[in-house]
Design a protein around this motif. Structure first.
Motif, PDB file in Angstrom:
ATOM      1  N   SER A   3       0.769  -1.224  -0.062  1.00 29.11           N
ATOM      2  CA  SER A   3      -0.037   0.225   0.113  1.00 29.11           C
ATOM      3  C   SER A   3       1.152   1.448  -0.154  1.00 29.11           C
ATOM      4  CB  SER A   3      -0.969   0.268   1.326  1.00 29.11           C
ATOM      5  OG  SER A   3      -0.221  -0.120   2.483  1.00 29.11           O
ATOM      6  N   GLU A   4       2.127   1.168   0.480  1.00 27.40           N
ATOM      7  CA  GLU A   4       2.844   2.379   0.596  1.00 27.40           C
ATOM      8  C   GLU A   4       4.079   2.021  -0.221  1.00 27.40           C
ATOM      9  OE1 GLU A   4       2.234   4.873   4.403  1.00 27.40           O
ATOM     10  OE2 GLU A   4       2.437   2.697   4.895  1.00 27.40           O
ATOM     11  N   ASN A   5       4.132   1.427  -1.332  1.00 26.85           N
ATOM     12  CA  ASN A   5       5.154   1.171  -1.921  1.00 26.85           C
ATOM     13  C   ASN A   5       5.143   1.998  -3.530  1.00 26.85           C
ATOM     14  OD1 ASN A   5       6.730  -0.441  -4.419  1.00 26.85           O
ATOM     15  ND2 ASN A   5       7.186  -1.898  -2.676  1.00 26.85           N
ATOM     16  N   ALA A   6       6.073   2.890  -3.350  1.00 26.25           N
ATOM     17  CA  ALA A   6       6.062   3.711  -4.517  1.00 26.25           C
ATOM     18  C   ALA A   6       6.188   2.964  -5.809  1.00 26.25           C
ATOM     19  CB  ALA A   6       7.156   4.930  -4.470  1.00 26.25           C
ATOM     20  N   GLU A   7       7.213   2.233  -5.979  1.00 25.63           N
ATOM     21  CA  GLU A   7       7.421   1.409  -7.154  1.00 25.63           C
ATOM     22  C   GLU A   7       6.194   0.529  -7.525  1.00 25.63           C
ATOM     23  OE1 GLU A   7       9.319   1.341  -4.307  1.00 25.63           O
ATOM     24  OE2 GLU A   7      10.953   2.608  -5.200  1.00 25.63           O
ATOM     25  N   PHE A   8       5.474  -0.012  -6.756  1.00 24.59           N
ATOM     26  CA  PHE A   8       4.197  -0.625  -7.150  1.00 24.59           C
ATOM     27  C   PHE A   8       3.163   0.290  -7.738  1.00 24.59           C
ATOM     28  CE2 PHE A   8      -0.103  -2.673  -6.028  1.00 24.59           C
ATOM     29  CZ  PHE A   8       0.130  -3.771  -7.007  1.00 24.59           C
ATOM     30  N   ALA A   9       3.175   1.648  -7.126  1.00 22.94           N
ATOM     31  CA  ALA A   9       2.119   2.425  -7.667  1.00 22.94           C
ATOM     32  C   ALA A   9       2.797   2.873  -8.993  1.00 22.94           C
ATOM     33  CB  ALA A   9       2.178   3.654  -6.726  1.00 22.94           C
ATOM     34  N   ALA A  66      -2.182   7.040  -2.711  1.00 23.90           N
ATOM     35  CA  ALA A  66      -1.472   8.145  -2.808  1.00 23.90           C
ATOM     36  C   ALA A  66      -0.475   8.247  -4.138  1.00 23.90           C
ATOM     37  CB  ALA A  66      -0.679   8.284  -1.597  1.00 23.90           C
ATOM     38  N   PRO A  67      -0.217   9.601  -4.468  1.00 26.36           N
ATOM     39  CA  PRO A  67       0.718   9.496  -5.662  1.00 26.36           C
ATOM     40  C   PRO A  67       2.078   8.869  -5.273  1.00 26.36           C
ATOM     41  CG  PRO A  67      -0.506  11.506  -5.409  1.00 26.36           C
ATOM     42  CD  PRO A  67      -0.656  10.863  -4.060  1.00 26.36           C
ATOM     43  N   PRO A  68       2.654   8.352  -6.165  1.00 22.75           N
ATOM     44  CA  PRO A  68       3.895   7.722  -5.912  1.00 22.75           C
ATOM     45  C   PRO A  68       5.200   8.887  -5.051  1.00 22.75           C
ATOM     46  CG  PRO A  68       3.411   7.007  -7.925  1.00 22.75           C
ATOM     47  CD  PRO A  68       2.286   8.168  -7.594  1.00 22.75           C
ATOM     48  N   ALA A  69       5.234   9.894  -5.742  1.00 21.71           N
ATOM     49  CA  ALA A  69       5.802  11.112  -5.201  1.00 21.71           C
ATOM     50  C   ALA A  69       5.628  11.366  -3.608  1.00 21.71           C
ATOM     51  CB  ALA A  69       5.819  12.378  -6.196  1.00 21.71           C
ATOM     52  N   ALA A  70       4.345  11.440  -3.370  1.00 16.71           N
ATOM     53  CA  ALA A  70       3.976  11.669  -2.001  1.00 16.71           C
ATOM     54  C   ALA A  70       4.480  10.545  -1.041  1.00 16.71           C
ATOM     55  CB  ALA A  70       2.418  11.786  -1.892  1.00 16.71           C
ATOM     56  N   ILE A  71       4.271   9.196  -1.506  1.00 10.95           N
ATOM     57  CA  ILE A  71       4.700   8.142  -0.933  1.00 10.95           C
ATOM     58  C   ILE A  71       6.133   8.049  -0.618  1.00 10.95           C
ATOM     59  CG2 ILE A  71       4.956   5.415  -0.811  1.00 10.95           C
ATOM     60  CD1 ILE A  71       2.433   5.475  -2.690  1.00 10.95           C
ATOM     61  N   ARG A  72       6.992   8.626  -1.678  1.00 15.13           N
ATOM     62  CA  ARG A  72       8.263   8.701  -1.530  1.00 15.13           C
ATOM     63  C   ARG A  72       8.672  10.000  -0.586  1.00 15.13           C
ATOM     64  NH1 ARG A  72       8.863   7.080  -7.032  1.00 15.13           N
ATOM     65  NH2 ARG A  72      10.111   5.084  -7.078  1.00 15.13           N
ATOM     66  N   ALA A  73       8.087  11.042  -0.715  1.00  8.14           N
ATOM     67  CA  ALA A  73       8.435  12.130   0.303  1.00  8.14           C
ATOM     68  C   ALA A  73       8.259  11.697   1.487  1.00  8.14           C
ATOM     69  CB  ALA A  73       7.501  13.227  -0.286  1.00  8.14           C
ATOM     70  N   MET A  74       7.008  10.869   2.054  1.00 10.44           N
ATOM     71  CA  MET A  74       6.827  10.613   3.343  1.00 10.44           C
ATOM     72  C   MET A  74       7.338   9.232   4.000  1.00 10.44           C
ATOM     73  SD  MET A  74       5.407  13.353   4.483  1.00 10.44           S
ATOM     74  CE  MET A  74       4.158  14.646   4.856  1.00 10.44           C
ATOM     75  N   GLY A  75       7.732   8.393   3.035  1.00  7.78           N
ATOM     76  CA  GLY A  75       8.184   7.051   3.251  1.00  7.78           C
ATOM     77  C   GLY A  75       9.464   6.840   4.236  1.00  7.78           C
ATOM     78  N   LEU A  76      10.223   8.037   4.077  1.00 10.33           N
ATOM     79  CA  LEU A  76      11.340   7.689   4.934  1.00 10.33           C
ATOM     80  C   LEU A  76      11.384   8.765   5.864  1.00 10.33           C
ATOM     81  CD1 LEU A  76      14.135   7.461   2.079  1.00 10.33           C
ATOM     82  CD2 LEU A  76      13.197   5.696   3.625  1.00 10.33           C
TER      83      LEU A  76
END
Length: 618
Positions: free
Chosen positions: A86-92, A105-115
């Motif tokens: 669900s929070e995997n930007a590559e899968f999105a 969520a947009p992949p960019a937002a997932i990456r921005a908040m993932g770390l």
């Protein structure tokens, strides 16, 4: 509106998405592992695809197989639920590259908040307050120790890529830091493939406050108020409620607007949760609440927000993913009443909350409130996935009413032979401090004795068991039923077994109203095996007292620190077992010598199997 939807998840969330989608006229496709083939979410979907064997890495985490199922089914969109991908930007990105709609969520937002470290730096730039700590890239253990010393103990070590309490340790003294760091890094690498950590100041009276946010593709962002998720065990949420106790209007406005600001900072679309940590030592104050992290997905606890706002958040997700505007403006949203959610887990509180697996031969859930469940009677609780059986959700006009309804419901749960935390939940919901709103993240630890108990039956259980067993014929009436003597008054002592242990009980005139079925007593959420002892019946097996260290749960041995012939000391770590991404360290019960070692690193063990035997010092 999209017309067909593949759900890349399992259990209760897959079932919830299927039901909402069906109401909107959307065809649903389930994917499942081989052990989930007969589960309710598979049966309820319009179509289902097997994507691999039980381990998640071979099924629910296989992006290629999920996308292949989407192609074969003609799915138009993919909903990831929560957990797994669900929070995997590559899968999105892979979903979008296929020309499919991503309900997330947009992949960019997932990456921005993932770390966590990068997210906090972005929040600082956006003017959102964050917890004091170290977010640097230098991961040298000496540097991390130095930063912790500067921050001042206690501190919290957290995995940069973490979530769900994995890769997280509280450290109270400098001399404990190195060992805690090693454990965090190992757990983080195992759970997330990333061993990096950050250091935060540990808040001594912490409250976990989170705000539900939603954004659409037209640039609109709203909040749906806050939730309090402070009741946690091992950093895993147990009971959630909305709104937060003690939150005044001014503080609510400040925190919710900070959440909207955080969502806007990453151009957020869809459902998300901004999590804050609050220092509640002086009550909830806006200047003592800091950003902690963002979950770029729907949360497990979203039903309490639905209850107080009257909105279906899964429907919101599907409409926004279809390109529609947010269903409501901020000024149209308001709070109605109070809601609480309790997570019913397959675990044994009396055995340090270890997961309990097996077939649900008996499962009865209360019908007086909302139940979100992924299992039914007859299903198997496997060791491969999260052991949550159901979510119990209550709603009332006041906090006390919501707590009463939920506590009563938890007390009526019946689960057997799999163990559950229902009795633990019922006791928590009735605790005076909880009812008074005196909650923080240390609540369960402080009140563990009262909430968990000793695992031994109390007088009420013994009386209930005796009353239930009294009418039954015993194989030995002289020892098992009420005493009988010629020319004497009938006494009221009975001999029974509860949990395979014998008890002599003096019967009382007033008997409790309880339910028993097939040799099992259900009382206040707890379940007890009951029976009458047979003459000459012996003991109950071996345990650590005789030097036999048994597996407390099924799982994999991930560390063995002794060998046959080693001399050991009481409390020394011997073996580490991992199940459901949770580590259990087994220690020596006394000084002695290792005489047998039955396992090695990588061994799969079943509950109750012998791992190591110790001979005590003479």
């Amino acid at each position: 509106m999209i017309e067909s939807l593949l759900i890349a998840n399992r259990g209760e969330i897959a079932r919830r998405i299927i039901r909402t989608a069906r109401r909107l006229g959307i065809r649903t496709i389930a994917v499942h592992s081989d052990v989930d083939e007969t589960m309710a979410f598979v049966r309820e979907a319009d179509e289902a695809f097997l994507i691999g064997p039980a381990p998640a890495r071979d099924s629910y985490l296989r992006q290629d197989r999920i996308l292949d199922a989407a192609r074969k089914s003609g799915a138009e969109a993919i909903h990831p639920g929560y957990g797994f991908l669900s929070e995997n930007a590559e899968f999105a990105e892979a979903v979008l590259a296929e020309g499919l709609v991503w309900v997330g969520a947009p992949p960019a937002a997932i990456r921005a908040m993932g770390l966590k470290d990068a997210a906090k730096q972005r929040m600082i730039a956006a003017g959102v307050p964050v917890t004091p700590g170290y977010l640097g890239a230098d991961q040298d253990p000496e540097r991390l120790q130095h930063e912790a010393d500067l921050i001042g103990y206690p501190v919290l070590i957290k995995a940069v890529a973490g979530g769900g309490g994995k890769g997280m340790r509280r450290v109270d003294r400098a001399d404990e830091f190195a060992a805690a760091l090693t454990a965090c890094q190992r757990e983080a690498a195992s759970s997330f493939g990333d061993a990096r950590v950050l250091i935060e100041k540990y808040i001594l009276s912490p409250r976990h406050i989170e705000v539900q946010v939603f954004g659409d593709t037209l640039g609109n962002v709203v909040h749906l108020f806050e939730r309090d998720c402070s009741l946690q065990r091992r950093h895993q949420k147990v009971i959630e409620e909305a709104p937060a106790p003690g939150m005044d209007a001014a503080t609510r406005e400040a925190v919710c607007q900070a959440a909207v600001k955080a969502a806007r900072a990453v151009d957020y679309v869809g459902a998300g949760t901004i999590e804050f940590i609050a220092d509640a030592s002086e009550g909830l104050r806006a200047d003592r609440i800091w950003f902690m992290e963002m979950n770029t997905r729907l949360q497990v606890e979203h039903p309490v927000t639905e209850a107080i706002t009257g909105q279906d958040l899964v429907e919101w997700q599907l409409r926004i993913a279809s390109g529609e505007a947010l269903p409501m403006r901020q000024d149209q949203l308001s709070i109605h009443g109070w809601a609480m959610e309790a997570r019913l887990y397959a675990e044994n509180p009396a055995n340090v909350f270890l997961p309990s697996i097996g077939r649900l031969d008996h499962l009865r859930l209360p019908g007086a409130l909302r139940i979100d469940s992924g299992v039914e009677q007859g299903d198997e609780v496997s060791p491969y996935y999260d052991p949550m059986l159901a979510k119990l959700i209550s709603h009332g006009s006041s906090r006390r009413e919501a707590a009463r309804k939920l506590g009563e419901a938890a007390g009526k749960v019946e689960v057997w032979p799999v163990r559950s935390n229902a009795g633990f939940l019922a006791r928590m919901l009735g605790h005076p401090d909880f009812l008074a709103g005196a909650v923080d993240t240390g609540f369960i630890e402080r009140h563990a004795d009262a909430l968990v108990g000793s695992g031994e039956p109390g007088e009420q259980v013994l009386q209930a068991a005796a009353a239930t067993l009294l009418p039954r014929k015993s194989p030995d009436v002289w020892t098992a039923l009420p005493g009988f003597r010629l020319n004497a008054e009938r006494d009221h002592d009975v001999f029974i077994e509860v949990g395979n242990k014998p008890y002599r009980v003096r019967m009382q005139d007033r008997q409790p109203d309880v339910r028993a079925e097939n040799g099992v007593l259900f009382l206040d959420g707890d379940a007890w095996a009951i029976g009458v002892p047979r003459a000459g019946q012996g003991g109950h097996g071996q345990g650590a007292g005789d030097g036999a260290i048994m597996a407390p749960m099924p799982g994999m041995v991930i560390a063995v620190s002794v060998a046959e012939g080693d001399l050991i000391r009481r409390g020394q770590p011997l073996i580490v077992i991992e199940a459901m991404k949770m580590e259990q360290v087994l220690h020596a019960p006394f000084d002695g010598k290792v005489t047998e070692l039955k396992v090695a690193k990588g061994s799969q063990v079943v509950e109750g199997s012998l791992l190591v035997r110790i001979e005590g010092e003479s």
